[in-house]
Design a protein around this motif. Sequence first.
Motif, PDB file in Angstrom:
ATOM      1  N   ARG A   1       0.832  -1.211   0.000  1.00 13.09           N
ATOM      2  CA  ARG A   1       0.000   0.000   0.000  1.00 13.09           C
ATOM      3  C   ARG A   1       0.864   1.258   0.000  1.00 13.09           C
ATOM      4  O   ARG A   1       0.571   2.232  -0.703  1.00 13.09           O
ATOM      5  CB  ARG A   1      -0.915  -0.026   1.219  1.00 13.09           C
ATOM      6  N   GLN A   2       1.947   1.235   0.775  1.00 15.42           N
ATOM      7  CA  GLN A   2       2.857   2.385   0.799  1.00 15.42           C
ATOM      8  C   GLN A   2       3.517   2.590  -0.559  1.00 15.42           C
ATOM      9  O   GLN A   2       3.661   3.730  -1.019  1.00 15.42           O
ATOM     10  CB  GLN A   2       3.907   2.173   1.893  1.00 15.42           C
ATOM     11  N   ARG A   3       3.912   1.495  -1.212  1.00 15.30           N
ATOM     12  CA  ARG A   3       4.502   1.608  -2.544  1.00 15.30           C
ATOM     13  C   ARG A   3       3.506   2.187  -3.533  1.00 15.30           C
ATOM     14  O   ARG A   3       3.855   2.995  -4.398  1.00 15.30           O
ATOM     15  CB  ARG A   3       4.992   0.241  -3.039  1.00 15.30           C
ATOM     16  N   ALA A   4       2.252   1.774  -3.395  1.00 13.59           N
ATOM     17  CA  ALA A   4       1.214   2.287  -4.287  1.00 13.59           C
ATOM     18  C   ALA A   4       1.044   3.791  -4.126  1.00 13.59           C
ATOM     19  O   ALA A   4       0.965   4.533  -5.113  1.00 13.59           O
ATOM     20  CB  ALA A   4      -0.115   1.572  -4.018  1.00 13.59           C
ATOM     21  N   GLU A   5       0.992   4.253  -2.906  1.00 14.95           N
ATOM     22  CA  GLU A   5       0.803   5.683  -2.645  1.00 14.95           C
ATOM     23  C   GLU A   5       1.991   6.491  -3.144  1.00 14.95           C
ATOM     24  O   GLU A   5       1.832   7.588  -3.700  1.00 14.95           O
ATOM     25  CB  GLU A   5       0.564   5.925  -1.158  1.00 14.95           C
ATOM     26  N   ALA A   6       3.206   5.946  -2.950  1.00 10.91           N
ATOM     27  CA  ALA A   6       4.407   6.643  -3.418  1.00 10.91           C
ATOM     28  C   ALA A   6       4.415   6.731  -4.944  1.00 10.91           C
ATOM     29  O   ALA A   6       4.730   7.782  -5.518  1.00 10.91           O
ATOM     30  CB  ALA A   6       5.654   5.922  -2.909  1.00 10.91           C
ATOM     31  N   ALA A   7       4.056   5.632  -5.612  1.00 11.43           N
ATOM     32  CA  ALA A   7       4.011   5.639  -7.074  1.00 11.43           C
ATOM     33  C   ALA A   7       2.940   6.602  -7.584  1.00 11.43           C
ATOM     34  O   ALA A   7       3.151   7.325  -8.557  1.00 11.43           O
ATOM     35  CB  ALA A   7       3.738   4.227  -7.591  1.00 11.43           C
ATOM     36  N   PHE A   8       1.801   6.631  -6.914  1.00 11.51           N
ATOM     37  CA  PHE A   8       0.719   7.528  -7.321  1.00 11.51           C
ATOM     38  C   PHE A   8       1.155   8.981  -7.197  1.00 11.51           C
ATOM     39  O   PHE A   8       0.876   9.807  -8.079  1.00 11.51           O
ATOM     40  CB  PHE A   8      -0.515   7.258  -6.461  1.00 11.51           C
ATOM     41  N   ALA A   9       1.847   9.308  -6.110  1.00 12.73           N
ATOM     42  CA  ALA A   9       2.304  10.679  -5.893  1.00 12.73           C
ATOM     43  C   ALA A   9       3.279  11.130  -6.977  1.00 12.73           C
ATOM     44  O   ALA A   9       3.349  12.320  -7.306  1.00 12.73           O
ATOM     45  CB  ALA A   9       2.952  10.796  -4.517  1.00 12.73           C
ATOM     46  N   GLU A  10       4.012  10.173  -7.552  1.00 11.29           N
ATOM     47  CA  GLU A  10       4.984  10.497  -8.600  1.00 11.29           C
ATOM     48  C   GLU A  10       4.393  10.345 -10.003  1.00 11.29           C
ATOM     49  O   GLU A  10       5.105  10.496 -11.000  1.00 11.29           O
ATOM     50  CB  GLU A  10       6.214   9.603  -8.442  1.00 11.29           C
ATOM     51  N   GLY A  11       3.096  10.043 -10.077  1.00 13.74           N
ATOM     52  CA  GLY A  11       2.437   9.936 -11.379  1.00 13.74           C
ATOM     53  C   GLY A  11       2.591   8.608 -12.078  1.00 13.74           C
ATOM     54  O   GLY A  11       2.255   8.499 -13.262  1.00 13.74           O
ATOM     55  N   HIS A  12       3.059   7.578 -11.371  1.00 13.66           N
ATOM     56  CA  HIS A  12       3.245   6.251 -11.978  1.00 13.66           C
ATOM     57  C   HIS A  12       1.991   5.410 -11.718  1.00 13.66           C
ATOM     58  O   HIS A  12       1.934   4.592 -10.792  1.00 13.66           O
ATOM     59  CB  HIS A  12       4.491   5.575 -11.410  1.00 13.66           C
ATOM     60  N   MET A  13       0.979   5.623 -12.544  1.00 12.44           N
ATOM     61  CA  MET A  13      -0.328   5.040 -12.280  1.00 12.44           C
ATOM     62  C   MET A  13      -0.342   3.516 -12.403  1.00 12.44           C
ATOM     63  O   MET A  13      -1.029   2.837 -11.637  1.00 12.44           O
ATOM     64  CB  MET A  13      -1.361   5.641 -13.229  1.00 12.44           C
ATOM     65  N   ALA A  14       0.387   2.971 -13.352  1.00 12.93           N
ATOM     66  CA  ALA A  14       0.388   1.521 -13.532  1.00 12.93           C
ATOM     67  C   ALA A  14       0.959   0.818 -12.302  1.00 12.93           C
ATOM     68  O   ALA A  14       0.395  -0.163 -11.805  1.00 12.93           O
ATOM     69  CB  ALA A  14       1.179   1.136 -14.779  1.00 12.93           C
ATOM     70  N   THR A  15       2.078   1.332 -11.792  1.00 16.48           N
ATOM     71  CA  THR A  15       2.683   0.736 -10.601  1.00 16.48           C
ATOM     72  C   THR A  15       1.782   0.912  -9.389  1.00 16.48           C
ATOM     73  O   THR A  15       1.646  -0.002  -8.563  1.00 16.48           O
ATOM     74  CB  THR A  15       4.061   1.361 -10.336  1.00 16.48           C
ATOM     75  N   ALA A  16       1.162   2.055  -9.275  1.00 16.13           N
ATOM     76  CA  ALA A  16       0.238   2.298  -8.163  1.00 16.13           C
ATOM     77  C   ALA A  16      -0.905   1.286  -8.188  1.00 16.13           C
ATOM     78  O   ALA A  16      -1.255   0.679  -7.165  1.00 16.13           O
ATOM     79  CB  ALA A  16      -0.303   3.718  -8.224  1.00 16.13           C
ATOM     80  N   GLN A  17      -1.482   1.071  -9.362  1.00 19.30           N
ATOM     81  CA  GLN A  17      -2.597   0.135  -9.465  1.00 19.30           C
ATOM     82  C   GLN A  17      -2.166  -1.282  -9.109  1.00 19.30           C
ATOM     83  O   GLN A  17      -2.871  -1.998  -8.390  1.00 19.30           O
ATOM     84  CB  GLN A  17      -3.165   0.177 -10.879  1.00 19.30           C
ATOM     85  N   ARG A  18      -1.033  -1.702  -9.610  1.00 27.48           N
ATOM     86  CA  ARG A  18      -0.550  -3.052  -9.315  1.00 27.48           C
ATOM     87  C   ARG A  18      -0.361  -3.262  -7.817  1.00 27.48           C
ATOM     88  O   ARG A  18      -0.750  -4.302  -7.260  1.00 27.48           O
ATOM     89  CB  ARG A  18       0.778  -3.310 -10.031  1.00 27.48           C
ATOM     90  N   ASN A  19       0.230  -2.281  -7.148  1.00 32.55           N
ATOM     91  CA  ASN A  19       0.487  -2.429  -5.718  1.00 32.55           C
ATOM     92  C   ASN A  19      -0.782  -2.346  -4.887  1.00 32.55           C
ATOM     93  O   ASN A  19      -0.909  -3.022  -3.864  1.00 32.55           O
ATOM     94  CB  ASN A  19       1.511  -1.382  -5.269  1.00 32.55           C
ATOM     95  N   TRP A  20      -1.755  -1.527  -5.301  1.00 32.09           N
ATOM     96  CA  TRP A  20      -3.023  -1.507  -4.589  1.00 32.09           C
ATOM     97  C   TRP A  20      -3.736  -2.847  -4.702  1.00 32.09           C
ATOM     98  O   TRP A  20      -4.343  -3.320  -3.736  1.00 32.09           O
ATOM     99  CB  TRP A  20      -3.910  -0.382  -5.116  1.00 32.09           C
TER     100      TRP A  20
END
Length: 372
Positions: free
Chosen positions: A67-86
Amino acid sequence: MIPACLSDDWSFCPEREDLSAEFTRLLTAAQEGGATIAECLMIARHLKQADEPSWHREWKKLAHANRQRAEAAFAEGHMATAQRNWLRAMNYYSAAAMPLDLADERRWVAVLAMQECARRFLSARRPAGEVVTIPWADDGHALQGYFLPAPSANGRAPTVICIGEPGHRKEEFLFKLAPHARERGFSMLALDLLGEQRDDYVEALLQRRDLESSIASAMDYLETRSDVDFDRVAIVADGWGSSFVARAVLQEPRIAAAVCDGGLWDLHERSFFASRFAMSDLSIVPVPHSPLMASSAECPVLITLGEDGWLKADRARRIVQKSQPSNSDIALKVFTAAETGAAQAHADNPSLANEYIFDWLESQLGASARRI
């Protein structure tokens, strides 16, 4: 090296079938993005055998890390990585909750975290998904669903309702079934019967005699949407014991195609009681409702099962063949051990079964003009 808590056949804690089944589910979820094999094996090394507190603690810790990785990726605009981690975090929270008592507060905390990850995933998806509330019961209880629009946002799209048994939560469908729907240009409504209630509400659900009416409520909702092709709405009952969906198919002429048990389990129970008590007239053996295969369905129905599941394949074939004169629109697919997907509810390889199921749905509903 195999972790200490795994046996040579990669089952987890042979003395705890529930934990072994959940560990298998997590490993197979890796095929669809709901886990990673490396993370699962790492957790297995940390777990104490058959120890529920360590199971809850370790999966919750892993869920939080994803979940933390997802939020960090989302904050940096990396939507694909954010979705995968969520998606992975969501599934790991589900695993953390699994062995706990239904009324355990820790279970509810894990469920809420899982649902928040699902909402974050929906918001980052393109096109974005929605959390929807669907009125159902006279007592005010409502269904809750996730609506995932088809990749092409133009016009009306064929749509698949995905629902599990009473007590099964819908979040798993976001990685298990949604990719198959998306690849074929379908919208998807992931649904469960619990709504906003805690898991112990399942006891009240199991006392209801009108579970099939939930499907009519879902159809009423879809009929209001301008992005749904209402002539091409199908339903998938995930998990094999889906007789309440089979009963809904009998009562709901608006469904274009269905994947469920076809009332097979009801018919099996009727036959069992008849043989147990030496009854020659099966019609006098009580079953909750008229089985689908004993009636005429309004739409084509696909039944899938594994040959190593609860109901033996030969028995299922005989029941289906006997029903063919009255209903030729029922198809049966049996997955063998040689091809995998042979376990109960295809738990050993759900990807293989879902590919077959969604290919069948594509043949029934047709593909949309644009796919991703």
